[in-house]
Design an enzyme around this catalytic site. Structure first.
Site: not given
Ligand code: M6R
Length: 576
Positions: A2, A27, A70, A96-97, A456, A460, A463, A479, A571
């Site tokens: 948020c 956020r 969020w 937020n929280g 990774e 990408k 998501e 396996h 984010k």
């Molecule tokens: O802000 P951070 O790097 O600690 O965030 C960690 C993950 O939430 C973040 O890397 C997330 O997996 C990415 N948005 C993916 O692209």
């Protein structure tokens, strides 16, 4: 998660809050709303969707708050959107929280006659404030009493019909921007960077009151806190002609990798000492940052450090084994990730932060920090922060091997090749993304450092494209995973030098069962469906991931998804 914004000054609050919320949509973007004070009472406009969807009319009032949500407690709908009000309608709150004890508080408040409208945990806050304002002598004392009642994480900002703003925080971030007689509150500095570069990051337990000036209180006493300069350029946080932030951020990497390599020598020296003195180094992070941490573990092992790596939400259950003789290297873009911060709280070891956001909780709490210098990353998917994290961790390896200068030069040369990798493969990346839009399942494989690349690339793609993608070590194929291979299933294979023969075999095993192979490496194989050629390079991980960031971006756009705001994500993941 948020995003929250507050403004108190002499300009139209709704304009400033609206603009600020647009910057914080990364956020969360389930719902949004704004409350302004004045004429003569609080006005609230809110609803499901982004702040543009809710499009609050420009309202009078020079004091206001806003929220982009969020969802955690309560579904995504108009009623659960923030701000929430008390029974009198004279107090509006954004938060937020998560308030852990909200059910008990809500029950008690209802028994005392308060009426609730939403299913959120947040709504207890305006009602508690309503009660305490009646009981206490001052607004900050009322806020302090409310904060004492709450169990959980919160950055809460309330605007009153008197124009006063009161805010308090625990665990969730909140920054105050100061520009002469104007005051800005926000979850990070981006909403107010265009007005001021003077900021104060609130500490847990602090209460801030805005009423023609700012006052900060802790334990009932006023505390003297002066703003300090933030050196993030507001321009960097705009799209600069690109269609999306993500596109811009992918293309910025030739510069951001260079900036990451320009670490101050004294800072690096201190980091090297911390690693050398540690019995065991724990590298941790979440999501993309965890893959950077895992690569970092491999780099540091090559420099003979004893290293353990685990994602923070799992390491949290093993913090007993981390002693004060160890070191935790915490990798994060935002520096606000709750799982990471909780693990650090539970560990006795000093922390070395590898972080992007200046002034973040992680940066402030760590014993020592290496900033990755990627600048504001707005797209929810991490791109330039990831390559900057890898660059800094690789530089640390070079420094541990007494090769800091050579290492820096080598990373700068790698950065020079990034443009070429994207330009030379432009048509190919378009073709691969078009091909992937038709697919439901994709597998990504690699060995040694190719494993993190595979993970990774999978993250990408999933998501952004919402395609089911699984990344695992090439050796795991036989396996069990091979059972999922049938005609036309794409397999992306990172064919790096370490274990080259073996990854070629794993890839061919899939191909002979009908898989379409997308190869990545410096040795092109023409019998594959596609091959992305990467120049030979000592820091090749930086080069290998960028085409997949672009493929994920292009696939998302072709599927009409929003690459900057993938569904259900945010984010900054400030809840556990
Ligand atoms: O802000 P951070 O790097 O600690 O965030 C960690 C993950 O939430 C973040 O890397 C997330 O997996 C990415 N948005 C993916 O692209």
């Amino acid at each position: 998660m948020c995003g929250i914004v507050g403004y108190h000054g002499d300009s139209k609050a709704s304009d400033i809050v609206y603009k600020g919320l647009k910057k914080l949509e990364y956020r969360g973007y389930d719902s949004a709303g704004i409350a302004t004070a004045g004429n003569p009472s609080i006005k609230v406009e809110k609803g499901e969707g982004t702040i543009q969807d809710v499009s609050p009319e420009k309202k009078d009032g020079t004091s206001g708050i806003g929220h982009t949500r969020w969802a955690t407690h309560g579904g995504v709908n108009d009623t659960n959107a923030h701000p929430h009000r008390d029974c009198t309608g004279n107090i509006a709150v954004v938060h937020n929280g998560i308030i852990n004890n909200y059910e008990t508080l809500k029950k008690e408040l209802k028994n005392r006659g308060h009426e609730f409208k939403s299913e959120t945990d947040t709504e207890v806050i305006p009602h508690l404030l309503e009660e305490q304002i009646e009981k206490q002598n001052s607004l900050h004392e009322a806020a302090e009493k409310v904060a004492e009642t709450l169990d959980g994480s919160y950055a809460a900002v309330a605007v009153l019909d008197t124009r006063e703003i009161i805010a308090f925080k625990n665990e969730s971030p909140l920054a105050l921007g100061v520009k002469e007689d104007e005051y800005f509150l926000a979850s990070d500095v981006t909403p107010f960077l265009e007005y001021t570069d003077q900021a104060i990051f609130l500490e847990d337990g602090e209460i801030i009151k805005l009423n023609g000036d700012y006052k900060i209180y802790q334990d009932g006493e006023e505390v003297d806190r002066k703003p300090r300069k933030i050196d993030w350029d507001a321009e960097e946080a705009s799209k600069e002609g690109h269609n999306h932030f993500m596109e811009k951020e992918i293309k910025e990497q030739p510069q951001t990798v260079k900036k990451a390599a320009f670490q101050d020598e004294t800072d690096m020296k201190e980091a090297v000492e911390m690693v050398e003195e540690a019995k065991t180094v724990y590298l941790t992070g979440c999501g993309t940052a965890s893959f950077a941490a895992s690569l970092g573990a491999k780099y540091l092992r090559e420099a003979e450090a004893t290293v353990v790596t685990e994602q923070s939400h799992e390491l949290e259950y093993r913090t007993d084994e981390i002693t004060e003789d160890d070191l935790v290297i915490a990798v994060s873009q935002s520096g606000e990730t709750a799982d990471l911060l909780a693990t650090l709280d539970d560990s006795d070891a000093p922390t070395l932060a590898v972080v992007n956001v200046v002034g973040s909780t992680l940066a402030r709490q760590a014993e020592h920090t290496l900033f990755v210098n990627a600048g504001p990353e707005i797209g929810v998917a991490s791109t330039k922060a990831f390559t900057a994290q890898i660059a800094v961790l690789k530089l640390l390896q070079y420094a541990l091997q007494n090769e800091l200068d050579e290492g820096r030069r080598s990373i700068l040369e790698t950065a020079e090749k990034l443009d070429e990798v994207l330009r030379k493969n432009e048509g190919l990346l378009e073709d691969i993304s078009t091909y992937l839009t038709e697919k439901d399942h994709v597998f990504t494989i690699g060995r040694d450092k190719g494993h993190e690349m595979a993970q990774e690339a999978a993250l990408k793609l999933k998501e952004l494209s919402y395609i089911h993608v699984e990344g695992f070590p090439g050796g795991e194929f036989k396996h069990g995973n091979l059972a999922l291979i049938e005609e036309g299933v794409p397999v992306i294979s990172f064919m790096k030098d370490a274990g080259y023969e073996d990854i070629v075999s794993n890839t061919l095993e899939a191909k002979s069962r009908g898989a379409d192979i997308i190869g990545v490496g410096s040795d092109p194989i023409d019998k594959f469906r596609f091959f992305i050629e990467i120049p030979e390079d000592p820091n090749s991980e930086i080069l290998e991931i960028v085409p997949f960031q672009m493929i994920a971006y292009l696939t998302s756009v072709k599927k009409d998804n929003d690459p900057d705001k993938p569904r259900n994500l945010a984010k900054s993941v400030t809840v556990k």
